[in-house]
Each structure stands twice: as structure tokens, then as C-alpha cells.
Scaffold this active site. Structure first.
Site, PDB file in Angstrom:
ATOM      1  CD  GLU A   1      -2.323  -1.281   2.881  1.00  0.00           C
ATOM      2  OE1 GLU A   1      -2.427  -0.223   3.532  1.00  0.00           O
ATOM      3  OE2 GLU A   1      -2.779  -2.365   3.269  1.00  0.00           O
TER       4      GLU A   1
ATOM      5  CE  LYS B   1       4.930   5.067   6.967  1.00  0.00           C
ATOM      6  NZ  LYS B   1       4.727   6.450   7.343  1.00  0.00           N
TER       7      LYS B   1
ATOM      8  CG  ASP C   1       4.475  12.432   4.482  1.00  0.00           C
ATOM      9  OD1 ASP C   1       4.328  12.184   5.696  1.00  0.00           O
ATOM     10  OD2 ASP C   1       5.394  13.132   4.030  1.00  0.00           O
TER      11      ASP C   1
ATOM     12  CE1 TYR D   1      -3.680   2.987   8.928  1.00  0.00           C
ATOM     13  CE2 TYR D   1      -3.431   4.931   7.543  1.00  0.00           C
ATOM     14  CZ  TYR D   1      -3.361   4.310   8.786  1.00  0.00           C
ATOM     15  OH  TYR D   1      -2.971   5.041   9.884  1.00  0.00           O
TER      16      TYR D   1
ATOM     17  CE  LYS E   1      -1.048  -1.758   6.392  1.00  0.00           C
ATOM     18  NZ  LYS E   1      -2.322  -1.063   6.300  1.00  0.00           N
TER      19      LYS E   1
ATOM     20  CE  LYS F   1       9.325   6.781   5.972  1.00  0.00           C
ATOM     21  NZ  LYS F   1       9.818   6.924   7.308  1.00  0.00           N
TER      22      LYS F   1
ATOM     23  CB  CYS G   1      37.559  32.982  17.433  1.00  0.00           C
ATOM     24  SG  CYS G   1      35.859  33.571  17.373  1.00  0.00           S
TER      25      CYS G   1
ATOM     26  CB  CYS H   1      36.947  37.337  19.625  1.00  0.00           C
ATOM     27  SG  CYS H   1      37.275  35.644  20.153  1.00  0.00           S
TER      28      CYS H   1
ATOM     29  CB  CYS I   1      35.662  30.769  20.231  1.00  0.00           C
ATOM     30  SG  CYS I   1      36.188  32.329  20.976  1.00  0.00           S
TER      31      CYS I   1
ATOM     32  CB  CYS J   1      33.813  35.071  21.497  1.00  0.00           C
ATOM     33  SG  CYS J   1      33.672  35.008  19.721  1.00  0.00           S
TER      34      CYS J   1
END
Ligand code: IVH
Length: 693
Positions: A132, A134, A136, A247, A312, A336, A430, A433, A448, A453
Site C-alpha cells: 500500500e 504510505k 504522508d 487503510y 502487510k 521508505k 576564532c 574575536c 572559541c 566572544c
């Protein structure tokens, strides 16, 4: 639409008709409208024009207005009209609505089939399955009592959902009364389960309208459908074009003469409940795999979103024999589709400095649509990850949304390189800074080390002010940035030195807004130990951990004096947390910060029970311990950890009974077996991600 003349529709002269005649006419109109609803919404094969349909509806509404004594709850006019409610009532499902295990490859699907054969003792021969689409959307249960729609609820946590009866009634494809063929017994109770969804076209139109109305657009049709169904005012739901495919079933009393999933679907269909016409019955697992591959090709052209195939076991007796695990049946699996990918170009790799000082490379890309969402930035996690994937600035890359949520750069398209691409290298200092970056042993992240900073400071002060922490109303990232940039604050304690006049000199502040912020700051001084502790932003101390610490120490001085060994004696505190906390309290700067906060008049009430920060007690992440095993595909461990901590949860490294969830990636290690033996809840990476949607 096919438009044919409509011979049955001859409107009688209602002025000359008696009450029995009126009642009969009303009943005929209702049957007729429902029949056309069915032809239009379920079979997609209308036989009358929209105008003819509207005429029927108008006539019915008109008669019901004049003769309200004949209004019944199953009248098509009652699909809209219920008054908005305050909030949804809870509904307990008589049979839990389970979820499904996922498979991502043919091998996993074959394994599923082999497990079934083994468990059922089938040595040879094939098993029949249904395959079947699926859908969403979101799962609902609709209960029909003696053929009449009695209640509808969302899946919720599988055990309890929300009562969305009024909203479900607005979906035209849902019959208010079952159309039970003569040869079938009318079930006293039928719990029909299905997926509510929004068509792609309707979604785009609906989003365009939202944008025109200055409302935020929904990310995808599923969110739009969920948002619409969970509207408190069913009149709003009625304006949203929702649809449904059934379903399966929950309880059916009495149970009909059906022996397979396929027959259940036909049974539902025979009563007027819409099932997905693409569903097929297959004789082997290989056929199910072929069905999946064929559907993946068709996916783009379908008018609605699907995210895989549900396979199933067809025979209900075999389903029963196989039974279910805690959250999913053994007789079904969701195979999936691979996450939708898109191609775009990396324009730049920028660095972002987080609250903990972590300097994270972020890909800045040409905007591209992935799974219905516009993506233009994606974290690249750290330099090792960039080197491993060989991602360069200027590269054309595949992007996808991990678990359909977080955007991720999958890999570069090397064939499209021109030689102009630049290899990214992590700076030694960094970017803000210019302090030399440090890397902790065992970590891939550069940080950092300078607490003040600027971006780090802005993020940590914003965190300090946030709802779960000091809850300083109106102090969000924009104003914190303004305050930091104006040199008004350099740490959290400075906040309490801000005066109204200081604010008035800043752009966007007027008398009233300045006074409001000063008041909010004043009000926040009366707080709890746990809130302050959480607000300080100590590593690993999310809301849940802050509550645990506050409940055990009551006051800040006691906690300051506790060393790691003492902390570890508390149930729920492991080595990592213990060390982070005791190290934090060893820093002279931190002690000074606490002293200054206290000098500004912060008072801590100790009321552990009342000390639940907002909106967290119902949060499935809050206060929970997560352990990971196997390799995660959509994110790094570091990132998963940050997500958990941001929601007040905790990530631990060792298995123990205190672990609430084991999250499994690919090739999970021995922790999985141990967790199962200990009865710890196990979830896959995508289920974990769902907690954060
Ligand atoms: S059967 C025990 N069939 O997927 C079987 N579910 O991950 C449970 N879904 O909550 C569900 N299409 O929302 C089933 N054809 C289909 C489905 C389907 C979509 C959704 C449903 C469920 C989730 C399970």
C-alpha cells in the site's frame, strides 16, 4: 468533470406539500447529496455539475432553516457549523494505534519476510502481502456506531489522541453515515483507521493564500493537513481541502466475514470508505519490492505525497500469530523511499560561533527546494566531516533533508568540478574575536574559548533570558545583539545594570518599551535555583538536569562546593555531567559572575515541585536520558546531543537502567541487545528526529 443532465432532479412545489412530504424531501436530498459526495470525493467520478450539486445543497439548507425540527446530526449541512471549542478532549483508543518499523533497502525487506517465515514456522512457499502507498499525512480513527459517524480522533501517542470529530466531519470524503450494502450486517461499532492528507495542488494554493494574508507558509502538505485538522474552529478546517484514505481497522463488532487485509480494505470500500486504489495484493516479497520501485518512479506524478510503501501480511490469522512489539506490529513494515535529493551549488562555507563556543562550518548554498522546503544553509558539522565528504567551496552538491527534517549536504558531484573550487580549511583563530581555537580531547569540534566572544555572548545571554531560564519578557536575540553591540553589556550580570536612559539611546526604544524591559528585568530577579542554573549555560545542564541539581542541593553554595565524586552519587548524574558542573564552579570568572548576579538582588526560591520550566513537562525529550549506538546517517552525534540538550534532555555514554531511550543508527553495537534485555525503549534515528519536528 462529466456534466450530464440530471433527470431525477425535479424540484416539487414546497408550498403545496405537507409535513410528511417535506420530511421525505429532506431525506431524499440528504441521500442524494451524500451519494454525489461519494461519487465526487471517493470515486472521483461525478455525474452532476457543480451547479446542480449546489442547488441540492441550497434546497436542503433552505428547508432545514424553515423546518429545524428535521435537522439530524448526519445531515450534510452539519459538516460545518459546530462551534469552536476551547481545546480538544482526549480520546483513548480501544486498540492502540501502532506505528511501523522502517526499512530502507531490499535487504531489510527480505529480512522482514524471513523473520515472518521463521516465526510462523513456514519452511517453504510464499506469503501473500498487501503493498500500500504510505500516505504522508496524519493518522486518524473514525468510529461508526450502527453506521453513523460517532467520533473521530487523532493517533496522538498511539494510546490517547484528540477528539477531532467536528473537524473530521468537514472532510467531504468522510461519510457521516455508512452506506451498508444489504448483504452486510450493520456493525454496532466500526473503528476505521486512515490517513488524512492534503493534495499537493491544494497545498500550494493554500500556502499562496497564507502568504498573501501575511501568514507563515506551511513547510509541506503534511504539516498543512495536521495544522488544519487541529484547528479548534471547524469552520476553518472546512475551508481547507483535506482528503482521506482508509487503510485498516481497530475494533469491529460484530467482526465481519473477512480473513485478509485485502478483504478488510474491500469491506471498508463497500461501505463507502475511500481506500487507495493503488493498493495491490502481492504473492511474494519480491513482488512487494518491485511494487515499491515502480511506485517510486510514479511518486512525483501522484497528486499527493507518499513517503514509501507499507507492506502487510495479508492473512489476518498470520498477523495474529505474529503479534506486535511495544510500538509496532511484526506483520507490517514501512519500506521508505530514499530521501528526496536536490542539486545546488555551495557558494561559501561560513563559520558560526555557538553558545558553547563551538565554531561550526555552515554551507551557504543557492536556494533549492527539497521535499517542499526551501533550503539555503546546511551545517557541515566540522572540518573532519568536510574532508571525509570532500566538499569544496563552489562545488555542485546533492542535498537532502535527513529524516526529512534537517538539511544535509550528501556529497559533491565531482564530474561538475571546473578546477575553480576551493578547499576549505579551518582557521586557527576564532573568526570573530581572533582568539586561538581549542579542541577538547576526543572531540571533532573546534571551540572559541573566550566566553565574551560576541556571537557566543549574544547566544548565551539570549539563553539566560529565555522562557525556561530567567524568563525576561521581550529580551530576544535582536535586542541582546543591540545591547552587546552598543557596549552596554558584556555578561549576564550587566543586564541588571541597564537603566531606562541607556535603552532610550538605542534605536527602536521609546519610553514605554524601555520601561517594559526594565520592569521585565526587575521581575526576573525573583526566580528559582533551577532556572538560574539552567540559564547559566553550563555544558550538559539542560532544564531537566538543572532541576535535578537544584532538588539535590537547594542552594548555590552547596553545589559550588560539591566535587565530581559527590555529584556522581546522585542517581541520574554521570561522569560527564559531574565533571562539567564541578569544573564550571572552579572557574574564578564564573564565581565572580554568580557573586555579581546575587549582588544585583537575584533571589532564589526553592520550590522544586513548582519549578517546572514552561512547556516542558509534556515534552518527551525533557528530562530524559538518551544513549546512541551505531552510526547516525543524518547527523553527527555531537549534533544529536545538542538537539537533546536544547530540549532539556541528556545524552549519556553508557548503558544503564537509567537510560530512557536507546537511539540506533546503522549497524548498532552490543548496546542494542543489552537495552532490549533491560527493557529500555529503542528508537531508530528517524523516530528520534520525529521527536524534534
Ligand atoms: S498501517 C499497525 N497503512 O504510517 C499498522 N499506516 O508509521 C499501522 N500510514 O501511523 C499503520 N499510510 O499514519 C498503515 N497504508 C498505510 C499507511 C499508514 C500511511 C501512516 C500512519 C501510521 C504510520 C505508521
Amino acid at each position: 468533470m462529466r456534466i450530464t443532465p440530471y433527470p431525477e432532479y425535479i424540484k416539487p412545489n414546497m408550498e403545496t406539500i405537507n409535513h410528511t412530504g417535506i420530511k421525505k424531501r429532506i431525506e431524499w436530498l440528504r441521500r442524494e447529496i451524500e451519494r454525489h459526495n461519494y461519487l465526487y470525493y471517493v470515486l472521483d467520478a461525478p455525474v452532476i455539475s457543480d451547479e446542480a450539486y449546489d442547488a441540492l445543497m441550497h434546497e436542503l439548507m433552505d428547508l432545514e432553516t424553515r423546518f429545524p425540527q428535521y435537522i439530524t446530526p448526519d445531515s450534510p449541512t452539519q459538516r460545518v457549523g459546530a462551534r469552536p471549542s476551547e481545546r480538544f478532549a482526549q480520546v483513548t483508543h480501544s486498540i492502540p494505534m501502532l506505528s511501523l518499523d522502517d526499512a530502507f533497502s531490499p535487504a531489510e525487506v527480505r529480512e522482514f519476510a524471513n523473520r515472518i517465515k521463521k516465526a510462523a514456522g513456514i519452511l517453504a512457499g510464499d506469503i501473500t502481502f498487501t503493498a500500500e502507498p504510505k500516505m504522508d499525512g496524519l493518522a486518524v480513527e473514525i468510529i461508526y456506531e450502527n453506521g453513523m459517524l460517532a467520533q473521530a480522533s487523532t493517533r496522538g501517542d498511539g494510546y490517547t489522541g484528540e477528539d477531532v470529530t467536528a473537524n473530521i466531519k468537514t472532510i467531504k470524503a468522510v461519510p457521516l453515515r455508512l452506506n451498508i450494502p444489504g448483504k452486510l450486517i450493520i456493525p454496532k461499532r466500526l473503528e476505521a483507521r486512515g490517513e488524512v492528507f492534503m493534495h499537493k495542488k491544494a497545498f500550494l494554493a493554500y500556502n499562496a493564500e497564507r502568504v498573501r494574508n501575511n501568514e507563515p507558509a506551511f513547510a509541506n502538505p503534511r504539516n498543512a493537513a495536521a495544522g488544519s485538522l487541529r484547528q479548534l474552529d471547524p469552520r476553518i478546517t472546512a475551508q481547507r481541502p483535506l482528503d482521506i484514505f482508509f487503510y485498516g481497522t481497530g475494533l469491529i463488532q460484530p467482526f465481519p466475514e473477512v480473513h485478509t487485509q485485502w478483504e478488510i480494505l474491500q469491506y471498508l470500500k463497500s461501505m463507502g470508505l475511500k481506500i487507495n486504489p493503488l493498493t495491490q495484493r502481492v504473492k511474494t516479497i519480491e513482488e512487494a519490492i518491485e511494487y515499491h520501485n515502480a511506485l517510486a518512479q510514479k511518486r512525483k506524478d501522484l497528486p499527493y505525497e507518499i513517503d514509501g510503501v507499507v507492506i502487510k501480511v495479508d492473512a489476518l490469522r498470520l498477523q495474529e500469530l505474529l503479534g506486535a512489539k511495544a510500538r509496532s506490529p511484526r506483520w507490517a513494515i514501512a519500506y521508505k523511499f530514499a530521501a528526496e535529493m536536490a542539486v545546488t551549488r555551495i557558494k561559501d562555507i561560513q563559520l558560526s560561533v555557538g553558545r558553547t563556543g563551538a565554531v561550526t562550518p555552515v554551507a551557504v548554498m543557492e536556494p533549492v527546494r527539497v521535499g517542499g522546503v526551501l533550503v539555503n544553509r546546511a551545517t557541515l558539522h566540522n572540518e573532519e566531516e568536510i574532508a571525509r565528504k570532500d566538499i569544496r567551496i563552489g562545488d555542485w552538491v546533492y542535498v537532502r533533508r535527513a529524516g526529512d527534517v534537517i538539511p544535509e549536504v550528501v556529497e559533491p558531484i565531482r564530474e561538475r568540478r571546473t578546477g575553480e573550487e576551493r578547499i576549505f580549511s579551518m582557521p586557527e583563530t576564532c573568526p570573530i574575536c581572533h582568539t586561538r581555537l581549542i579542541k577538547r580531547p576526543g572531540e571533532a569540534v573546534w571551540r572559541c574559548p573566550k566566553p565574551d566572544c560576541q556571537p557566543r555572548l549574544i547566544r548565551s545571554i539570549t539563553h539566560f533570558a529565555s522562557k525556561g531560564a530567567m524568563d525576561i519578557d521581550g529580551l530576544g536575540p535582536r535586542i541582546v545583539t543591540q545591547l552587546v553591540e552598543a557596549g552596554l553589556i558584556r555578561d549576564m550580570a550587566d543586564l541588571y545594570e541597564i537603566k531606562k536612559e541607556d535603552l532610550l539611546s538605542l534605536e527602536g526604544f521609546a519610553e514605554k518599551s524601555a520601561q517594559n524591559l526594565v520592569n521585565a528585568l526587575k521581575n526576573s530577579k525573583k526566580t528559582t535555583f533551577a532556572r538560574l542554573l539552567y540559564g547559566l549555560g553550563i555544558r550538559h545542564v539542560g532544564e531537566g538536569m538543572a532541576q535535578l541539581l537544584a532538588a539535590n542541593f537547594h542552594e548555590i553554595d552547596a553545589l559550588r562546593q560539591a566535587d565530581a565524586a559527590v555529584l556522581m552519587r546522585i542517581k541520574g548524574i554521570g561522569q560527564e555531567v559531574a565533571e562539567a558542573v564541578s569544573n564550571w564552579f572552579k572557574e574564578p570568572d564564573n564565581l565572580l559572575l554568580i557573586k555579581r548576579l546575587m549582588d544585583h538582588g537575584i533571589t532564589l526560591e526553592s520550590s522544586p515541585a513548582a519549578d517546572r520550566p514552561t512547556a516542558s513537562s509534556a515534552d518527551p525529550v525533557h528530562g530524559k536520558r538518551f544513549l546512541f549506538t551505531g552510526s547516525l546517517t543524518g547527523m553527527t552525534r555531537e549534533e544529536a546531543k545538542r538537539m537533546v540538550e536544547a530540549r532539556g534532555g541528556l545524552v549519556v555514554n553508557q548503558i544503564s537502567r537509567q537510560v530512557d531511550y536507546l537511539v540506533t543508527g546503522e549497524k548498532p553495537g552490543s548496546k542494542l541487545e543489552k537495552a532490549k534485555a533491560m527493557g529500555i525503549a529503542v528508537m531508530k534515528e528517524n523516530e528520534f528526529l520525529k521527536l524534534f519536528q
